[in-house]
Design a protein around this motif. Sequence first.
Motif, mmCIF file in Angstrom:
data_model
loop_
_atom_site.group_PDB
_atom_site.id
_atom_site.type_symbol
_atom_site.label_atom_id
_atom_site.label_comp_id
_atom_site.label_asym_id
_atom_site.label_seq_id
_atom_site.Cartn_x
_atom_site.Cartn_y
_atom_site.Cartn_z
ATOM 1 N N VAL A 161 71.207 -15.087 -18.768
ATOM 2 C CA VAL A 161 71.940 -14.932 -20.026
ATOM 3 C C VAL A 161 71.174 -14.003 -20.961
ATOM 4 C CG1 VAL A 161 72.634 -16.117 -22.148
ATOM 5 C CG2 VAL A 161 73.209 -17.109 -19.921
ATOM 6 N N ALA A 162 69.861 -14.194 -21.027
ATOM 7 C CA ALA A 162 69.037 -13.342 -21.886
ATOM 8 C C ALA A 162 69.162 -11.883 -21.458
ATOM 9 C CB ALA A 162 67.581 -13.792 -21.830
ATOM 10 N N ASP A 163 69.117 -11.638 -20.152
ATOM 11 C CA ASP A 163 69.242 -10.274 -19.647
ATOM 12 C C ASP A 163 70.563 -9.646 -20.090
ATOM 13 O OD1 ASP A 163 66.831 -10.693 -18.379
ATOM 14 O OD2 ASP A 163 67.703 -11.057 -16.396
ATOM 15 N N ARG A 164 71.619 -10.419 -20.006
ATOM 16 C CA ARG A 164 72.934 -9.895 -20.385
ATOM 17 C C ARG A 164 73.009 -9.640 -21.884
ATOM 18 N NH1 ARG A 164 77.513 -13.132 -17.046
ATOM 19 N NH2 ARG A 164 78.736 -11.464 -18.008
ATOM 20 N N LEU A 165 72.430 -10.522 -22.657
ATOM 21 C CA LEU A 165 72.436 -10.339 -24.112
ATOM 22 C C LEU A 165 71.701 -9.061 -24.489
ATOM 23 C CD1 LEU A 165 71.765 -14.032 -25.235
ATOM 24 C CD2 LEU A 165 73.828 -12.700 -25.737
ATOM 25 N N VAL A 166 70.547 -8.868 -23.859
ATOM 26 C CA VAL A 166 69.762 -7.674 -24.169
ATOM 27 C C VAL A 166 70.556 -6.417 -23.798
ATOM 28 C CG1 VAL A 166 67.701 -6.375 -23.514
ATOM 29 C CG2 VAL A 166 67.532 -8.830 -23.982
ATOM 30 N N LYS A 167 71.194 -6.470 -22.643
ATOM 31 C CA LYS A 167 72.018 -5.333 -22.217
ATOM 32 C C LYS A 167 73.112 -5.032 -23.249
ATOM 33 C CE LYS A 167 72.451 -5.591 -17.786
ATOM 34 N NZ LYS A 167 73.034 -6.112 -16.515
ATOM 35 N N GLN A 171 68.865 -8.154 -30.083
ATOM 36 C CA GLN A 171 67.441 -7.891 -30.276
ATOM 37 C C GLN A 171 66.660 -9.104 -30.728
ATOM 38 O OE1 GLN A 171 66.098 -4.016 -31.568
ATOM 39 N NE2 GLN A 171 68.113 -3.782 -32.527
ATOM 40 N N ALA A 172 67.366 -10.198 -30.993
ATOM 41 C CA ALA A 172 66.690 -11.428 -31.406
ATOM 42 C C ALA A 172 67.408 -12.600 -30.749
ATOM 43 C CB ALA A 172 66.710 -11.571 -32.920
ATOM 44 N N PRO A 184 62.520 -7.364 -22.769
ATOM 45 C CA PRO A 184 61.825 -6.089 -22.941
ATOM 46 C C PRO A 184 61.094 -6.049 -24.277
ATOM 47 C CG PRO A 184 64.162 -5.756 -22.435
ATOM 48 C CD PRO A 184 63.977 -7.204 -22.716
ATOM 49 N N GLU A 185 60.074 -5.213 -24.312
ATOM 50 C CA GLU A 185 59.381 -4.890 -25.560
ATOM 51 C C GLU A 185 60.407 -4.648 -26.668
ATOM 52 O OE1 GLU A 185 55.402 -3.225 -26.946
ATOM 53 O OE2 GLU A 185 56.096 -4.661 -25.441
#
Lengths: 205, 205
Positions: A161-167, A171-172, A184-185
């Motif tokens: 889920v985090a990966d998809r959100l970042v995509k 950013q938070a 990611p950084e």
Amino acid sequence: MDVKTIPDIVVGRLPIYLRALQAMLDEGRKVTSSQELGERLGISAAQIRKDLSQFGEFGKQGTGYSIDFLAEQIGAILKVNRVWDVAVVGAGDIGSAIAQYQGFTNRGFRVVMIFDKDPEKVGAQVGSFTVQRVEELESLVQEARIEIAMIAVPGAEAQSVADRLVKAGVQAILNYAPISISVPEGVHVQYIDPVIHLQRMTYYL
Amino acid sequence: MDVKTIPDIVVGRLPIYLRALQAMLDEGRKVTSSQELGERLGISAAQIRKDLSQFGEFGKQGTGYSIDFLAEQIGAILKVNRVWDVAVVGAGDIGSAIAQYQGFTNRGFRVVMIFDKDPEKVGAQVGSFTVQRVEELESLVQEARIEIAMIAVPGAEAQSVADRLVKAGVQAILNYAPISISVPEGVHVQYIDPVIHLQRMTYYL
DNA sequence: TAGATTGTTAATCGATTAACAATC
DNA sequence: TAGATTGTTAATCGATTAACAATC
């Protein structure tokens, strides 16, 4: 440019100060001092003054701080003098509770959508929201330009889920799943796991 | 006696280590090192070794740590190699969600009762619990010898609930109300306020 | 044995506190 | 003015990191 970086631990205390100031405002108070604020929070007066001095001069010698003004200033520093839209992923007990949480009001945040992967939950109402298919996450979050999300799915699903959100441009992330996630950084993560807090206290019992 | 006190910040990291170790166990892993654990958590290997060395010698040179053994040891240090009964006060969305939270299982805690002051809620079912009258709080908590409670009531009521819990013998409180509470020396309080975490991140956005 | 990793010491780094001149 | 309280500096305190002998 020589811009001094504010220690993370100082930034972390600002929300605490802000919360206390807003409570004082609710009590109808107008002015406070570093000493009073410190006693209320269990923090030394010197530390509060030092922390605030990182950002400017907000008080008056002999008088203290205008609560209203200081709250305004800290709100601006934290960028919560606006309303941030937030997405919630996971419509179980916790996701539903935070999606409907009244405590975001006037503190800078507003939940605007909630997702779940369970077809049984998709389409159901959670407060005023209709639960969205998690497959739509990327497109809906991106389209709404949402930068903040809360994860309330089982631990096993939190990383994906985090990966998809970042995509999708988030950013938070506030993660309620009891697991460390990697991002990611430049993406920020905070954790809420009640067990961590409880275990920290049992040591002393 | 000259017993060295463990820094609070070290105690605070132990639950994080334990959670990661249990995740590794779930993955079927047997052995880890301070370096691997550190990478996983974003903590330096030296710090992990230093932290653990406060309590004993749990590893083997050249090999690392038996995950199973280390988890056992940290669990014992934190006193979570047993099950603590927990009371929940407030049967709103949040109180109901934490009362039914599955994540306490195998991590040392079990919710055993939930209270509310709203006559409409008293007597209703929350998962397998019947909501109790908050007037019974002192007697029921005391009788069950409960030492840990979670507060999930509106901010305005949190302090008085905390006072009653302390009177009933509670020594550790996890407060979901967005307000600082004061408790006598020796009583521990931890806070969960999602807004604090979110505001801490918006600073960097 | 050679390689790896611990536990621990000393050095470094950073955060907190005490103190006080400035000034409202 | 006298009293109070800020903002800031210097001193103290505590936490983190680097390095390495010990040893599995």
